[in-house]
Design a protein around this motif. Structure first.
Motif, PDB file in Angstrom:
ATOM      1  N   LEU A 172       2.254   8.223  -1.389  1.00  0.00           N
ATOM      2  CA  LEU A 172       1.722   8.076  -2.735  1.00  0.00           C
ATOM      3  C   LEU A 172       0.753   6.837  -2.802  1.00  0.00           C
ATOM      4  N   ALA A 176      -3.051   7.024  -3.429  1.00  0.00           N
ATOM      5  CA  ALA A 176      -3.814   6.074  -4.519  1.00  0.00           C
ATOM      6  C   ALA A 176      -4.911   5.179  -3.923  1.00  0.00           C
ATOM      7  N   THR A 195       0.759   5.168  -9.864  1.00  0.00           N
ATOM      8  CA  THR A 195       1.644   5.191  -8.620  1.00  0.00           C
ATOM      9  C   THR A 195       3.101   4.794  -8.911  1.00  0.00           C
TER      10      THR A 195
END
Length: 423
Positions: A172, A176, A195
């Motif tokens: 993740l 991002a 996030t």
């Protein structure tokens, strides 16, 4: 004759008193002739042993320069020696400068340290903490037990994930890509706010992008870009003209190369790769890294701090604010501290490590209780020793971070570690 004898006695007594006073003064001085020789020998050995291509150091004591030395090469391929005006990448030594900029706003009453971050930055209002993946690979999170505070940003307890290697969460973070140089600070904050956090705020010390968020906060609160604000309120008043994100073409020949230690020895990185961030203006002006500087320029910053916020007639911070920054804010109940304990008997203040206790073993980093300091990824280092009114700046450019160089330099400055006897 008796009068002459008594007069002679007085002269001798005065001479002895002067001698004793001089001796005491010499003893109190940290950087004496012996220390200078020790530092020269240490820095020379760093180069001779292939630990670094070049090393330099500048030390002030009681407001006066007491040591300067430069050894080896700033750019070995080009045969350019390390020099006093060599420009280096200070990496995380950018952080205390950012913290200083932020605290000028604190002095203006713009925020309190325990204010929620989301009060000023709604991008962080709906954060969750990563707890794993579901059966179908979906993200699972839990709500925050308490909001992220500004104090969390200044002491690295906010909960932000530090790298893309964290199982599950790392993907993740990578997706991002918040720290991409093409992001503005606002875009960075928006992506970080979407996030999940790595851990609950205030429960761990984990180094990460908190100081980049501080730079964003400076922008949000002041209404100026971070680059403009830090120049106007910190760098320009201190006449730190050579502390910059972008190194102009006219100064490139003073820009140190970077090196990496490999199994085959010291390897010079291509300059176009090592210097990439600092050769052009990128949208991102990070608070946690990115600045370049020289020994003398960074020493101005250190001298301002040891003088309780003032350099000559220029005041950047009030003494109470410097004291606040140099005070430990890390609760002893926070036991998970990543690699911070490797710095010695330290806690953490506002963008500084703070030395709390004397070394407990000869292998620990040397230093004085009350000292505050930080370093950089290429193994640069500076510290402020208020007890001896001493400030030191140490420059090398080598990866990976090599704490043995700091240990060696600190021992050269203060002498071998004297471990306090345990009662």
């Amino acid at each position: 004759m008796k009068a002459l004898t008594y007069f002679s006695f007085l002269l001798c007594a005065a001479a002895i008193m002067v001698s004793c006073s001089s001796s005491e003064q010499e003893t109190a001085q940290v950087i004496d002739v012996t220390a200078k020789a020790r530092i020269d020998s240490t820095l020379t050995a760093f180069v001779a042993n292939g630990k670094v291509a070049g090393a330099s150091a500048l030390i002030y004591e009681d407001g006066k320069e007491v040591y300067f030395g430069a050894f080896g090469f700033a750019d070995k391929e080009a045969r350019r020696p390390m020099d006093r005006n060599t420009i280096v990448k200070v990496y995380s030594m950018t952080k205390p400068i950012t913290g200083t900029a932020l605290m000028t706003l604190y002095e203006q009453g713009k925020f309190d340290l325990d204010d929620p971050l989301a009060k000023y930055a709604p991008e962080f209002a709906d954060m969750t903490v990563y707890v794993g993946r579901g059966e179908n690979g979906e993200y699972l999170g839990e709500p925050l037990e308490r909001p992220i505070t500004i104090r969390d940003l200044t002491r690295h307890t906010a909960g932000f994930g530090t790298n893309t290697n964290i199982p599950g969460l790392g993907d993740l973070i990578a997706d991002a890509d918040a720290s991409n140089w093409n992001n503005t600070l606002t875009e960075m904050a928006e992506k970080m706010g979407q996030t999940p956090l790595w851990f609950q705020p205030g429960t761990q010390w984990q180094y990460g992008p908190s100081v980049d968020v501080q730079a964003f906060l400076v922008e949000r609160i002041s209404g100026q870009t971070y680059h403009e604000y830090v120049r106007e309120h910190v760098l320009d008043p201190l006449r730190m003209e050579e502390t910059r994100y972008v190194v102009p073409q006219k100064d490139i020949d003073r820009f140190s190369a970077s090196y990496t230690q490999t199994e085959s020895g010291l390897t010079q990185l291509p300059n176009e790769e090592a210097h990439a961030f600092n050769l052009k203006k990128w949208p991102l002006t990070p608070g946690g890294f990115g600045l370049t500087s020289t020994l003398d320029d960074y020493m101005k910053f250190a001298q301002m701090l040891v003088n309780n916020g003032t350099l000559k007639e220029t005041t950047i911070l009030e003494p109470e604010t410097v004291k606040l920054m140099a005070t430990n804010h890390l609760d002893e109940n926070i036991e998970e501290r990543s690699w911070l304990p490797s710095k010695g008997q330290v806690g953490f203040g506002i963008d500084f490590a703070v030395r709390l206790r004397e070394p407990q073993s000869a292998e620990e980093n040397n230093g004085v209780v009350g000292e505050f300091f930080w370093d950089g990824a290429a193994t640069t280092l500076f510290w402020v020793d208020p007890v001896n009114k001493l400030t030191a700046v140490f420059f090398v450019q080598v990866f990976p971070f090599d704490g043995t160089l700091h240990k060696g330099f600190r021992d050269a400055v203060y002498g071998p570690v004297k471990v306090a006897s345990k009662k």
